[in-house]
Write a protein that holds these residues in place. Sequence first.
Motif, PDB file in Angstrom:
ATOM      1  N   LEU A  50       0.825  -1.210   0.000  1.00 49.22           N
ATOM      2  CA  LEU A  50       0.000   0.000   0.000  1.00 49.22           C
ATOM      3  C   LEU A  50       0.858   1.258   0.000  1.00 49.22           C
ATOM      4  O   LEU A  50       0.590   2.213  -0.747  1.00 49.22           O
ATOM      5  CB  LEU A  50      -0.923   0.003   1.222  1.00 49.22           C
ATOM      6  CG  LEU A  50      -2.188  -0.850   1.150  1.00 49.22           C
ATOM      7  CD1 LEU A  50      -2.785  -1.019   2.535  1.00 49.22           C
ATOM      8  CD2 LEU A  50      -3.205  -0.217   0.200  1.00 49.22           C
ATOM      9  N   ASN A 105      -7.987   1.480   2.348  1.00 53.15           N
ATOM     10  CA  ASN A 105      -7.427   2.612   1.610  1.00 53.15           C
ATOM     11  C   ASN A 105      -7.487   3.884   2.436  1.00 53.15           C
ATOM     12  O   ASN A 105      -6.529   4.670   2.470  1.00 53.15           O
ATOM     13  CB  ASN A 105      -8.191   2.794   0.299  1.00 53.15           C
ATOM     14  CG  ASN A 105      -7.548   3.829  -0.611  1.00 53.15           C
ATOM     15  OD1 ASN A 105      -6.330   3.954  -0.673  1.00 53.15           O
ATOM     16  ND2 ASN A 105      -8.384   4.574  -1.323  1.00 53.15           N
ATOM     17  N   TYR A 146      -6.436  -0.770  -3.997  1.00 50.57           N
ATOM     18  CA  TYR A 146      -6.498  -1.992  -3.188  1.00 50.57           C
ATOM     19  C   TYR A 146      -6.109  -3.234  -3.984  1.00 50.57           C
ATOM     20  O   TYR A 146      -5.256  -4.024  -3.538  1.00 50.57           O
ATOM     21  CB  TYR A 146      -7.894  -2.134  -2.581  1.00 50.57           C
ATOM     22  CG  TYR A 146      -8.016  -3.242  -1.559  1.00 50.57           C
ATOM     23  CD1 TYR A 146      -7.615  -3.043  -0.241  1.00 50.57           C
ATOM     24  CD2 TYR A 146      -8.534  -4.480  -1.901  1.00 50.57           C
ATOM     25  CE1 TYR A 146      -7.724  -4.058   0.707  1.00 50.57           C
ATOM     26  CE2 TYR A 146      -8.650  -5.493  -0.973  1.00 50.57           C
ATOM     27  CZ  TYR A 146      -8.244  -5.283   0.330  1.00 50.57           C
ATOM     28  OH  TYR A 146      -8.364  -6.291   1.253  1.00 50.57           O
TER      29      TYR A 146
END
Length: 466
Positions: A50, A105, A146
């Motif tokens: 991420l 997120n 994602y």
Amino acid sequence: MSTIRIEHDLLGERPVPAAAYWGIHTLRALENFNITGKTIGEYPELIRALAMVKQAAAQANRDLGELDGERADAITAACREIAGGALHDQFVVDVIQGGAGTSTNMNANEVICNRALELMGSQRGDYATLHPLNHVNMSQSTNDVYPTALRLAACFAVRDLLAAMAELRQAFAAKAHEFRDVLKLGRTQLQDAVPMTLGQEFTTYAVMIGEDELRLGEAIDLVHEVNLGATAIGTGINTDARYARLAVHHLVEISGVPLIQAENLIEATQDMGAFIQLSGVLKRVACKLSKACSDLRLLSSGPQAGLNEINLPARAAGSSIMPGKVNPIIPEVVNQIAFEVIGNDMTITMAAEAGQLQLNAFEPIIAHSLFKSMTHLAAGCRTLARNCVAGITANRELLAERVRGSAGLATALNPYIGYENATRVAREALGTGRAVPELVLEMKLMEPAALDEALRIETLTAPRVR
């Protein structure tokens, strides 16, 4: 100093702990999703991925003039810290969540934003200076961030699994070499068959794992295709036309993984086929490992009333009531991991099938199931290699005695005495308990020298060389 700060979203205002790097969107997720007790921060590969995705987006937006240098540099610095292992305890949302990963997120946006604010000399929550959505999430949607992060994280996790499988393969190969001259009976349908070496038996496990390493490498190649730049449904709305390729280019440089942009971002945003394929290979690995472990349990059974061909290292007392009992606990735990992986594969299959129209909302359970399978398989391979296979010993004398007394030797003599004579010898051996070589000589079916040659270990365990 205040212990809280006030943040707001479309639902209103809420107090957030002042010390937290996460914000109001993460707070909502904490209230909504108390499901597994396992946070996304407990999956370091996912948090690392991420952070890399967010860094790539910031750098692409800076290159395009959408994000000024100061903000881009602060976001980049914060992402690098997180990718390096910092602040993972701030990724607190439950790994299983509704919203197709939106809460994950949001959690990432807020943690990166507040750490970047500190690096800029501002206070956490000073979103007028740097905003988690306007700046950290610029040109992005959960629907491309994602799945891209999940694919990248899977690549990281597979590397560890492949390393663990290689360690186990090498452990089996070492035992195969050690046992290369140990003659034993092979079995089909749990019945005595023909001779083989214990080394040949252990070689099969090494070869099996090596084959699955190749299949896993092929499956992960499909995962390299990402939809970064797709934003909401794959049309790339709210992005510069150059953004998608630029962001993927930066992500490849940052991660070192050969990712490629999907040819059709609308298709890539909804399709979970690569995860189905990867999960299927993980199931294959699990099934083969479980079969090998069941074999180890069977071969070591007894020790007095079972096969007792090999000895597994004693790792713990086996019973609270039966003194001296030792159980095959390491193969048993790997069996259980395999059962879990097979169940995870079904979960991933159903979640992938359940996606509707332009988005699959069930990626969180796909992520949870995939990472459980990969991390548990890697741990299982290592404990099997180190705590079991490395310490296995063979009961050589018992194995040799069973071969000498086996009616199965008659099969090896088929080419020399014919099927009918071999059948007669085998039946007599089973009925009287006498050894096959003794009966063959008594019936004058072979000369002693020829019989000795036919019963050499090299002759019994390989094709004949003329």
